[in-house]
Design a protein around this motif. Structure first.
Motif, short mmCIF file in Angstrom:
data_model
loop_
_atom_site.label_atom_id
_atom_site.label_comp_id
_atom_site.label_asym_id
_atom_site.label_seq_id
_atom_site.Cartn_x
_atom_site.Cartn_y
_atom_site.Cartn_z
N VAL A 1 -7.24 -2.66 9.56
CA VAL A 1 -8.15 -1.76 8.86
C VAL A 1 -7.92 -1.91 7.36
O VAL A 1 -6.76 -1.92 6.92
CB VAL A 1 -7.92 -0.29 9.27
N THR A 2 -8.98 -2.03 6.58
CA THR A 2 -8.82 -2.05 5.13
C THR A 2 -9.25 -0.72 4.54
O THR A 2 -10.26 -0.13 4.96
CB THR A 2 -9.65 -3.17 4.47
N ASP B 1 -2.40 4.27 -8.45
CA ASP B 1 -0.99 4.26 -8.09
C ASP B 1 -0.78 4.39 -6.58
O ASP B 1 0.30 4.03 -6.07
CB ASP B 1 -0.23 5.37 -8.82
N GLN B 2 -1.77 4.91 -5.84
CA GLN B 2 -1.63 4.99 -4.39
C GLN B 2 -1.56 3.61 -3.75
O GLN B 2 -1.01 3.45 -2.66
CB GLN B 2 -2.80 5.78 -3.80
N ALA B 3 -2.08 2.60 -4.42
CA ALA B 3 -2.04 1.25 -3.87
C ALA B 3 -0.62 0.72 -3.77
O ALA B 3 -0.34 -0.17 -2.96
CB ALA B 3 -2.89 0.31 -4.73
N GLN B 4 0.32 1.26 -4.60
CA GLN B 4 1.71 0.83 -4.59
C GLN B 4 2.61 1.75 -3.76
O GLN B 4 3.82 1.52 -3.69
CB GLN B 4 2.24 0.76 -6.02
N ASN B 5 2.05 2.74 -3.12
CA ASN B 5 2.82 3.72 -2.34
C ASN B 5 2.66 3.42 -0.86
O ASN B 5 1.60 3.67 -0.28
CB ASN B 5 2.31 5.13 -2.67
N VAL B 6 3.70 2.87 -0.22
CA VAL B 6 3.57 2.51 1.19
C VAL B 6 3.57 3.74 2.09
O VAL B 6 3.36 3.62 3.30
CB VAL B 6 4.68 1.52 1.63
N GLY B 7 3.77 4.94 1.54
CA GLY B 7 3.60 6.16 2.31
C GLY B 7 2.17 6.64 2.35
O GLY B 7 1.85 7.61 3.03
N TYR C 1 -0.23 -4.44 0.69
CA TYR C 1 -0.58 -3.34 -0.22
C TYR C 1 -0.79 -3.87 -1.64
O TYR C 1 -0.79 -5.08 -1.88
CB TYR C 1 0.48 -2.25 -0.17
N GLY C 2 -1.03 -2.93 -2.58
CA GLY C 2 -1.33 -3.33 -3.94
C GLY C 2 -2.76 -3.84 -4.08
O GLY C 2 -3.04 -4.75 -4.87
N GLY D 1 3.67 -7.74 4.61
CA GLY D 1 4.40 -6.88 3.70
C GLY D 1 4.18 -7.20 2.24
O GLY D 1 4.88 -6.68 1.37
N GLY D 2 3.19 -8.05 1.93
CA GLY D 2 2.98 -8.51 0.57
C GLY D 2 2.40 -7.46 -0.36
O GLY D 2 1.59 -6.62 0.05
N ASP D 3 2.81 -7.52 -1.64
CA ASP D 3 2.33 -6.62 -2.69
C ASP D 3 1.39 -7.42 -3.59
O ASP D 3 1.80 -8.35 -4.28
CB ASP D 3 3.51 -6.08 -3.48
N TYR D 4 0.11 -7.01 -3.63
CA TYR D 4 -0.92 -7.79 -4.32
C TYR D 4 -1.34 -7.22 -5.67
O TYR D 4 -2.50 -7.21 -6.01
CB TYR D 4 -2.12 -7.99 -3.37
N GLN D 5 -0.39 -6.73 -6.43
CA GLN D 5 -0.48 -6.51 -7.89
C GLN D 5 -1.14 -5.22 -8.36
O GLN D 5 -0.67 -4.63 -9.32
CB GLN D 5 -1.18 -7.69 -8.59
#
Length: 413
Positions: A216-217, A225-231, A262-263, A306-310
């Protein structure tokens, strides 16, 4: 109907409101297709956990958990897919397309109808109660946005869709059982916060053919900032079992999180290849969070677990935004439009038997420029023009042809 800039983005400053950090709600609510049961309000925000450190190296793929498969049954009597002569097929803002193993074409219409073409004509499969404007009547990116059929459709007959609730505070993944072309046993599988923002809903669905999981996207609702919060589920690709539970091999499952990557600002296209490779299209900034007012739409050709996309640390080809310089641990896109605005939407991987020029490539739609054919490259990939009417979604059919939609039709190439 006002044109949906397909989850691109109104030119809007970052808001300070915090959405719920609940990653999902596995629901036991059952509703009729025309009258969904109201969903509970999302929980209040908890403290933001530290952002996990993600190695820039590509991690190993998780072990396959692909369920046992059986050969799909023969097409039931009276059910058949659309002939080539049916296209272009009239449709009301067809946001997402999907094919059943028996050849029938399903699609979602933004205003709330799930449609199916069978036995020589389109018909309503199911309905949801949704909205396509804001409470004051303004521009909105809400509606019925995503569609996917179970990878074991031949035995379970499950059809999944993503839609914005008419309450404008929640959005859901709902599942029906196909009973000869009618959706029955409507069940809400997942509920997410939608918030008061008009835009960045994401809302795309896809099943992994190698792991049988539901992806799901979700966009970040103009809360960067929610894009960097894995919660938080916002600004993410999320991965679930088909019943909405969190698989134990998800990278943040120990934290109760369904986050797979995420990100992300607003991922409005997802494609998964037959080998399990996941590609995304992501809408770039339009002045939010101090970013440029146009451009920087991106393609991620192979999503890392698990990648963080900036976002919002950087945008486009690693241009600094909240972080300067852009941290090397963050993963850049494989392609960026840079100063151009495409508004990328649905995407599909095309097999080697596909149409000339598209065969063997990732092909995606854009709301502004029509279809694009992506070719990998170093350090960045490139795009070439694809089907001109590819504006909202694209899928390869069982006949290897491409099917794609604009705001009023579905086409076949």
């Amino acid at each position: 109907m006002a044109l949906l800039t397909a989850a691109c983005s109104a030119k809007k400053a970052k808001t300070g409101a915090s959405p719920s950090t609940a990653a999902s709600v596995t629901a036991t609510v059952t509703a009729t297709a025309s009258q969904p049961v109201p969903s509970p309000s999302p929980s209040t925000t908890t403290a933001t956990p530290p952002r996990p450190v993600v190695s820039p190296a590509r991690p190993s793929a998780p072990a396959s958990t692909k369920p046992a498969t059986t050969a799909p049954p023969a097409t039931p009597a009276g059910l058949s897919g659309p002939p080539a002569s049916a296209f272009p097929l009239a449709a009301n803002f067809p946001t997402a397309l999907a094919f059943a193993p028996d050849g029938r074409l399903f699609w979602t219409e933004r205003a709330g109808n799930v449609m199916v073409y069978q036995n020589g004509a389109p018909r309503v499969f199911a309905r949801v109660s949704t909205v396509t404007t804001e409470s004051g009547g303004g521009y909105s990116e809400r509606g019925l946005l995503g569609l996917a059929l179970s990878p074991t459709f031949g035995t379970d007959h499950f059809v999944y869709a993503f839609y914005s609730d008419a309450n404008r505070s929640t959005q859901h993944v709902v599942r029906w059982t196909d009973s000869g072309g009618t959706g029955t046993a409507s069940t809400t599988i997942l509920t997410f916060p939608a918030g008061g923002d008009c835009c960045h809903k994401g809302g795309r669905l896809a099943f992994g053919p190698t792991d049988g999981k539901l992806y799901v996207t979700l966009g970040e609702e103009h809360n960067p900032d929610q894009a960097q919060n894995v919660g938080s589920p916002l600004g993410k690709v999320l991965r679930y079992n088909p019943d909405g539970s969190v698989p134990p091999d998800d990278p943040f499952a120990a934290q109760g999180s369904s986050v797979w990557a995420y990100g992300l600002r607003n991922p409005f296209g997802i494609a998964i290849s037959s080998s399990g490779q996941i590609a995304l299209t992501v809408n770039g900034p339009t002045g939010d969070d101090g970013a440029p007012s146009t451009g920087y739409d991106t393609v991620i050709f192979s999503v890392r677990t698990g990648g963080d996309y900036q976002w919002p640390e950087c945008y486009g080809y690693s241009h600094p935004l909240e972080a300067d310089p852009c941290p090397g641990s963050l993963i850049p896109p494989d392609y960026s439009t840079e100063a151009s605005t495409f508004v990328p939407t649905g995407a599909t991987f095309v097999d080697g038997a596909g149409p000339a020029g598209a065969a063997g490539h990732l092909v995606f739609c854009t709301f502004n420029n029509g279809g694009m054919i992506y070719t990998p490259g170093s350090p960045h990939g490139s795009v070439a023009a694809g089907p001109a009417d590819c504006r909202l979604d694209i899928k390869q059919g069982p006949d290897h042809a491409l099917y794609y939609s604009d705001t009023g039709h579905i086409y076949r190439s």
